[in-house]
Design a protein around this motif. Sequence first.
Motif, PDB file in Angstrom:
ATOM      1  N   ALA A   1      -0.472   7.603   4.421  1.00 25.31           N
ATOM      2  CA  ALA A   1      -1.780   6.961   3.541  1.00 25.31           C
ATOM      3  C   ALA A   1      -2.612   7.161   4.143  1.00 25.31           C
ATOM      4  CB  ALA A   1      -0.817   5.756   4.082  1.00 25.31           C
TER       5      ALA A   1
ATOM      6  N   ARG B   1      -0.498   0.908  12.011  1.00 24.73           N
ATOM      7  CA  ARG B   1      -1.030   0.574  10.494  1.00 24.73           C
ATOM      8  C   ARG B   1      -2.313  -0.452  10.200  1.00 24.73           C
ATOM      9  NH1 ARG B   1       5.529  -0.536   8.866  1.00 24.73           N
ATOM     10  NH2 ARG B   1       6.538   1.312   8.426  1.00 24.73           N
TER      11      ARG B   1
ATOM     12  N   ILE C   1       3.071  -1.083   2.185  1.00 22.52           N
ATOM     13  CA  ILE C   1       2.358  -0.259   1.169  1.00 22.52           C
ATOM     14  C   ILE C   1       2.336  -1.457  -0.064  1.00 22.52           C
ATOM     15  CG2 ILE C   1       1.271   0.483  -1.103  1.00 22.52           C
ATOM     16  CD1 ILE C   1       1.706   3.129   1.054  1.00 22.52           C
TER      17      ILE C   1
ATOM     18  N   SER D   1       0.655  -4.966   4.795  1.00 23.75           N
ATOM     19  CA  SER D   1      -1.039  -4.228   4.998  1.00 23.75           C
ATOM     20  C   SER D   1      -2.055  -5.335   4.021  1.00 23.75           C
ATOM     21  CB  SER D   1      -0.301  -3.260   3.098  1.00 23.75           C
ATOM     22  OG  SER D   1      -0.272  -4.147   1.516  1.00 23.75           O
TER      23      SER D   1
ATOM     24  N   CYS E   1      -3.694  -0.288   0.866  1.00 25.55           N
ATOM     25  CA  CYS E   1      -3.952   1.261   1.229  1.00 25.55           C
ATOM     26  C   CYS E   1      -2.552   1.840  -0.158  1.00 25.55           C
ATOM     27  CB  CYS E   1      -2.849   1.605   2.786  1.00 25.55           C
ATOM     28  SG  CYS E   1      -4.009   0.377   3.715  1.00 25.55           S
ATOM     29  N   ALA E   2      -2.603   2.797   0.404  1.00 26.12           N
ATOM     30  CA  ALA E   2      -1.957   3.734  -0.673  1.00 26.12           C
ATOM     31  C   ALA E   2      -1.742   4.918  -0.480  1.00 26.12           C
ATOM     32  CB  ALA E   2      -2.354   3.500  -1.908  1.00 26.12           C
TER      33      ALA E   2
END
Length: 311
Positions: A171, A222, A244, A249, A253-254
């Motif tokens: 990610a 993360r 995600i 999150s 993000c992806a």
Amino acid sequence: MAPSQQAKSSKSARSLLTGLAVGACLLTGLPGAEAQAPAKRPPATPQAAPQVAPQAAPQAVPGFWDPRRRPERPDLSRLTVIRFLTETDYPPFNFTGADGNPAGFNVDFARALCEEIKVTCTVQMRRFETLVDALTSNRGDAIIASMAVSPQLRARVDFTDPYYRVPARFASRKDAVMPEIRPEYLEGKKVGVIAGSAHEAYLKAMFTDAELHAYPSDDAMRAALRRGEVDFIFGDAISLAFWINGTDSGDCCAFSGGPFVESRFFGEGIGIAVRKGNDVLRQALNWAMFRVWEKGRYTDLWLRYFSVSPF
């Protein structure tokens, strides 16, 4: 993977896996047939990493059955009831429904298999650590509880074919998404990973030119990505998918690149456990799983529970 890292898929996803909307498209074929291949050592001349504008990746339903290998219908006449055992609290795979009855992806999948076999199906919920003992002492016939196949468990029980896997994925922040990730693309890049995990071992073996940053927990890893302290993180794709798509999150993000499913690092998959030597039931469940998938019912079930695909 609680209670045991080798016994089930990541427990870190527990708080992230509920209350999400539905939407995806079907991916069929062999396990990992369209997944990104295991990473290889970079070539002598590194290639430049492609950069693309962030965009929503097409979602997919995993397919672990090969339509070219249709199983023969076994003799089902000896089966009159299947007593499934499952875990008490691992949403959305297993949980207690509003009516007090067992619910979740595993429970609905078990019931679909019983409908295909045309036998009575019961589902009993127990603590995860008690499931194998309950099965071997004949208090149930099969365990469907996101139990990862491992050599240690194979010594005690037999497993069906896998009905899902827990792949690994990268990610990144949305402004740095890559459609494909290869070792040469991450040369000198900072990659966060959980210390001591199979994901760290994989990166050390395959992504030798990346700059690894080990963290003690998923939350710490993360958070580092959110703050831009690392360029990528690498971990359990199921828990990452729900992070995600969740509020934690901050829509930062992806996924970058596709899933990694190397069994030497990430396991053989999630199967249904039966007592040693119970080939009648094991073969019946394998046949029923193929039929449920072939009819599209597996796809419908997956989309009901998962809004963002880890594949």
